[in-house]
Design a protein around this motif. Sequence first.
Motif, PDB file in Angstrom:
ATOM      1  N   LEU A 257      28.551  -8.499  19.111  1.00 26.30           N
ATOM      2  CA  LEU A 257      29.835  -8.404  19.802  1.00 26.30           C
ATOM      3  C   LEU A 257      29.709  -8.818  21.262  1.00 26.30           C
ATOM      4  CD1 LEU A 257      31.069  -5.064  18.243  1.00 26.30           C
ATOM      5  CD2 LEU A 257      32.051  -7.321  17.860  1.00 26.30           C
ATOM      6  N   MET A 258      28.600  -8.456  21.885  1.00 29.38           N
ATOM      7  CA  MET A 258      28.362  -8.857  23.270  1.00 29.38           C
ATOM      8  C   MET A 258      28.351 -10.379  23.388  1.00 29.38           C
ATOM      9  SD  MET A 258      25.065  -7.921  25.671  1.00 29.38           S
ATOM     10  CE  MET A 258      23.909  -8.623  24.475  1.00 29.38           C
ATOM     11  N   PHE A 259      27.676 -11.046  22.446  1.00 25.40           N
ATOM     12  CA  PHE A 259      27.606 -12.501  22.497  1.00 25.40           C
ATOM     13  C   PHE A 259      28.973 -13.138  22.255  1.00 25.40           C
ATOM     14  CE2 PHE A 259      27.082 -16.576  20.241  1.00 25.40           C
ATOM     15  CZ  PHE A 259      26.566 -17.307  21.305  1.00 25.40           C
ATOM     16  N   VAL A 260      29.713 -12.628  21.282  1.00 21.10           N
ATOM     17  CA  VAL A 260      31.029 -13.189  20.995  1.00 21.10           C
ATOM     18  C   VAL A 260      31.935 -13.058  22.217  1.00 21.10           C
ATOM     19  CG1 VAL A 260      33.115 -12.924  19.606  1.00 21.10           C
ATOM     20  CG2 VAL A 260      30.876 -12.863  18.504  1.00 21.10           C
ATOM     21  N   ASN A 261      31.906 -11.898  22.883  1.00 19.54           N
ATOM     22  CA  ASN A 261      32.710 -11.718  24.091  1.00 19.54           C
ATOM     23  C   ASN A 261      32.345 -12.741  25.158  1.00 19.54           C
ATOM     24  OD1 ASN A 261      34.243  -9.555  23.172  1.00 19.54           O
ATOM     25  ND2 ASN A 261      32.813  -8.025  23.912  1.00 19.54           N
ATOM     26  N   ALA A 262      31.036 -12.938  25.341  1.00 18.25           N
ATOM     27  CA  ALA A 262      30.589 -13.899  26.346  1.00 18.25           C
ATOM     28  C   ALA A 262      30.988 -15.320  25.967  1.00 18.25           C
ATOM     29  CB  ALA A 262      29.071 -13.807  26.507  1.00 18.25           C
ATOM     30  N   ALA A 263      30.842 -15.671  24.687  1.00 16.90           N
ATOM     31  CA  ALA A 263      31.133 -17.033  24.244  1.00 16.90           C
ATOM     32  C   ALA A 263      32.624 -17.340  24.255  1.00 16.90           C
ATOM     33  CB  ALA A 263      30.559 -17.257  22.850  1.00 16.90           C
ATOM     34  N   ILE A 264      33.445 -16.329  24.234  1.00 18.00           N
ATOM     35  CA  ILE A 264      34.893 -16.530  24.325  1.00 18.00           C
ATOM     36  C   ILE A 264      35.325 -16.720  25.774  1.00 18.00           C
ATOM     37  CG2 ILE A 264      37.122 -15.339  24.102  1.00 18.00           C
ATOM     38  CD1 ILE A 264      36.055 -14.145  21.480  1.00 18.00           C
ATOM     39  N   THR A 265      34.730 -15.949  26.693  1.00 19.32           N
ATOM     40  CA  THR A 265      35.239 -15.906  28.066  1.00 19.32           C
ATOM     41  C   THR A 265      34.518 -16.819  29.038  1.00 19.32           C
ATOM     42  OG1 THR A 265      33.808 -14.001  28.510  1.00 19.32           O
ATOM     43  CG2 THR A 265      36.066 -13.536  27.843  1.00 19.32           C
ATOM     44  N   SER A 266      33.195 -16.958  28.931  1.00 17.48           N
ATOM     45  CA  SER A 266      32.429 -17.662  29.963  1.00 17.48           C
ATOM     46  C   SER A 266      32.351 -19.151  29.692  1.00 17.48           C
ATOM     47  CB  SER A 266      31.008 -17.093  30.055  1.00 17.48           C
ATOM     48  OG  SER A 266      30.262 -17.796  31.033  1.00 17.48           O
ATOM     49  N   THR A 267      32.522 -19.938  30.756  1.00 21.87           N
ATOM     50  CA  THR A 267      32.335 -21.376  30.671  1.00 21.87           C
ATOM     51  C   THR A 267      31.239 -21.835  31.624  1.00 21.87           C
ATOM     52  OG1 THR A 267      34.101 -21.695  32.308  1.00 21.87           O
ATOM     53  CG2 THR A 267      34.715 -21.830  29.987  1.00 21.87           C
ATOM     54  N   GLY A 268      30.456 -20.875  32.134  1.00 28.15           N
ATOM     55  CA  GLY A 268      29.391 -21.214  33.062  1.00 28.15           C
ATOM     56  C   GLY A 268      29.881 -21.586  34.442  1.00 28.15           C
ATOM     57  N   GLN A 269      31.159 -21.369  34.717  1.00 29.49           N
ATOM     58  CA  GLN A 269      31.732 -21.705  36.020  1.00 29.49           C
ATOM     59  C   GLN A 269      31.836 -20.458  36.894  1.00 29.49           C
ATOM     60  OE1 GLN A 269      35.321 -23.377  34.208  1.00 29.49           O
ATOM     61  NE2 GLN A 269      34.805 -25.366  35.094  1.00 29.49           N
ATOM     62  N   ARG A 270      32.071 -20.684  38.172  1.00 29.24           N
ATOM     63  CA  ARG A 270      32.172 -19.580  39.114  1.00 29.24           C
ATOM     64  C   ARG A 270      33.357 -18.696  38.769  1.00 29.24           C
ATOM     65  NH1 ARG A 270      34.605 -18.048  43.911  1.00 29.24           N
ATOM     66  NH2 ARG A 270      33.255 -16.984  45.400  1.00 29.24           N
ATOM     67  N   GLU A 271      33.151 -17.382  38.872  1.00 28.01           N
ATOM     68  CA  GLU A 271      34.222 -16.407  38.724  1.00 28.01           C
ATOM     69  C   GLU A 271      34.425 -15.698  40.060  1.00 28.01           C
ATOM     70  OE1 GLU A 271      36.081 -16.144  36.214  1.00 28.01           O
ATOM     71  OE2 GLU A 271      35.002 -16.638  34.372  1.00 28.01           O
ATOM     72  N   PHE A 272      35.393 -14.815  40.126  1.00 23.61           N
ATOM     73  CA  PHE A 272      35.714 -14.132  41.379  1.00 23.61           C
ATOM     74  C   PHE A 272      34.515 -13.337  41.890  1.00 23.61           C
ATOM     75  CE2 PHE A 272      37.426 -10.685  43.966  1.00 23.61           C
ATOM     76  CZ  PHE A 272      38.312 -11.356  44.790  1.00 23.61           C
ATOM     77  N   HIS A 273      33.800 -12.652  40.987  1.00 28.84           N
ATOM     78  CA  HIS A 273      32.706 -11.767  41.384  1.00 28.84           C
ATOM     79  C   HIS A 273      31.324 -12.389  41.216  1.00 28.84           C
ATOM     80  CE1 HIS A 273      35.196  -8.192  42.023  1.00 28.84           C
ATOM     81  NE2 HIS A 273      35.852  -8.498  40.916  1.00 28.84           N
ATOM     82  N   HIS A 274      31.201 -13.578  40.608  1.00 26.64           N
ATOM     83  CA  HIS A 274      29.883 -14.160  40.351  1.00 26.64           C
ATOM     84  C   HIS A 274      29.895 -15.666  40.598  1.00 26.64           C
ATOM     85  CE1 HIS A 274      29.693 -10.417  37.873  1.00 26.64           C
ATOM     86  NE2 HIS A 274      28.473 -10.385  38.361  1.00 26.64           N
ATOM     87  N   GLU A 275      28.801 -16.163  41.192  1.00 25.72           N
ATOM     88  CA  GLU A 275      28.663 -17.582  41.458  1.00 25.72           C
ATOM     89  C   GLU A 275      28.346 -18.346  40.170  1.00 25.72           C
ATOM     90  OE1 GLU A 275      29.279 -19.061  44.250  1.00 25.72           O
ATOM     91  OE2 GLU A 275      29.626 -17.230  45.408  1.00 25.72           O
ATOM     92  N   GLN A 276      28.472 -19.665  40.230  1.00 27.43           N
ATOM     93  CA  GLN A 276      28.236 -20.502  39.060  1.00 27.43           C
ATOM     94  C   GLN A 276      26.803 -20.369  38.560  1.00 27.43           C
ATOM     95  OE1 GLN A 276      29.779 -24.563  39.034  1.00 27.43           O
ATOM     96  NE2 GLN A 276      27.831 -25.304  38.264  1.00 27.43           N
ATOM     97  N   GLY A 277      25.836 -20.328  39.484  1.00 23.49           N
ATOM     98  CA  GLY A 277      24.443 -20.203  39.074  1.00 23.49           C
ATOM     99  C   GLY A 277      24.186 -18.928  38.300  1.00 23.49           C
ATOM    100  N   GLU A 278      24.769 -17.825  38.740  1.00 20.14           N
ATOM    101  CA  GLU A 278      24.614 -16.556  38.023  1.00 20.14           C
ATOM    102  C   GLU A 278      25.221 -16.637  36.623  1.00 20.14           C
ATOM    103  OE1 GLU A 278      25.074 -12.932  40.972  1.00 20.14           O
ATOM    104  OE2 GLU A 278      26.594 -14.432  41.434  1.00 20.14           O
ATOM    105  N   GLN A 279      26.383 -17.261  36.534  1.00 17.95           N
ATOM    106  CA  GLN A 279      27.050 -17.389  35.246  1.00 17.95           C
ATOM    107  C   GLN A 279      26.205 -18.198  34.263  1.00 17.95           C
ATOM    108  OE1 GLN A 279      30.394 -16.568  34.015  1.00 17.95           O
ATOM    109  NE2 GLN A 279      30.373 -15.042  35.625  1.00 17.95           N
ATOM    110  N   ARG A 280      25.698 -19.340  34.713  1.00 15.09           N
ATOM    111  CA  ARG A 280      24.931 -20.206  33.822  1.00 15.09           C
ATOM    112  C   ARG A 280      23.612 -19.566  33.414  1.00 15.09           C
ATOM    113  NH1 ARG A 280      26.695 -25.282  33.007  1.00 15.09           N
ATOM    114  NH2 ARG A 280      28.394 -26.049  34.320  1.00 15.09           N
TER     115      ARG A 280
END
Length: 478
Positions: free
Chosen positions: A15-38
């Motif tokens: 479930l953790m992976f599915v949530n991540a694969a639905i929401t994250s595109t490896g781009q910068r978010e409000f609270h996290h930089e792009q490098g952290e996301q990727r």
Amino acid sequence: MTETFADLIACEDALMFVNAAITSTGQREFHHEQGEQRLSLGFLHEYILENYRDLYAAALALNVNDHNAALIVRNLLLRAGDVDVERRRREGRLIARRLELLPPQRVYRLFRELRRRGVNNRRTRAIMRDWMAARPDPAFDAVKYRDAVKSAMRHAHARPPGGVAGGELGAFLFAPRGVKRFGTPIFETWRRAHYEREALYELPYTVAEGFAARHNVPRAVFLERIEARMTRLERLRLRESAGVGADLRTMPLTRLATYVLSLPLDDRARRRAELTEALRTSARRVAGTARGSWGRVAAVLDDSHSTSGSGQKRRRPLAVALAASYLLEALAKEYTPLWTSGRTDELLLYPSGPTPLGERVLTALETGPERLIIVSDGWDNAPPGLAADVLRIWRTRLDPGHRYGGAQRVQITHLNPVYDADDFDVRRLAPTVPTAGIRDAEDLPTLVELARFAEGRVGLPRLQAHLDERTARFLESP
């Protein structure tokens, strides 16, 4: 049958992976930089692939976004030798079906990545050849994605149709200067566009743009004349510079909400009737036969400052919440929206202020809903943690049927549009409330169903059965 601790961990990891694969595109978010996301997303892909390969492949049948679908395909092909023939065959069907649904430019980008990494096993070449052979208009692809098509054909050892010499497609891709005149209309138009200004207006917009620059065509003139060749997305992107209006009637719901929020407040107010009707029409189209079937619904919707997103995903969280609100209105028999800012005019929303989720949840529960949907990034900060306390007390004292497997007075679901790179998941409000990631509001009904697996009441066997069912439907769908 009693589940083991390992089964429970597997369920949580999936479930953790599915949530991540639905929401994250490896781009910068409000609270996290792009490098952290990727970095976070890359680790999660490796972890799930290594420990739960079948679940990892099955994610292709779910609502994962295109970025993660391409990553899953790439990683499965990179590690093709790790599984037996039967599992490779099943993965191949999933990969082929998912590639059919991806935008062609993303598939060609994936093929280039496979070539760069030296992935050239027999299955990979067969998948590439089959996908290219099934393209509805190979000539159009050759013109619009010429370099990418050449790269893919070389890597897959694919021979262009048309005999040993490759016919016109081969000539166009690899030796166009040696042809004085093409019989294929789009190839001939491309050839003429090198020296005839009028020919460029018969080409796809992205190809014609380069020829327009070569012929020094004024930008405004070019955009006006090429309008008929633009896709819906190209029209939307160029509406301000070219003055080309977007077709609101056919625009997808979340994209329409993004467009509405990009307009100045004065323009939204002036076009209130048009925009509101477009949003409601799109929402009714998504709801389909389920319109009005959800009974009494209350929604707590986040329009705090953090919903401004980032430079790469401007107002994306707010757009998802706005689109979800219109969809819930269509699904519900009675609907009560509650925005964290306290605003009631949804068309004039903009990101601002803190996130008083706890207060809004209390108000929502007082309306006596059958369903409570919370759309928020989960940063409850006014005061911090109040929403978690409210939800905990509601579940343990006021609606305790949930604890003993009985019926719930209120079905509560938290949908989060933002990936939390620190936790490798979307941020949760309370352990007693199921949380699912969401990228497009159109997926809301399906994600509410998926979220029930996060409650801890439905374990790995049921989750596996759900994935098997979704996979079967996915492979059988036209």
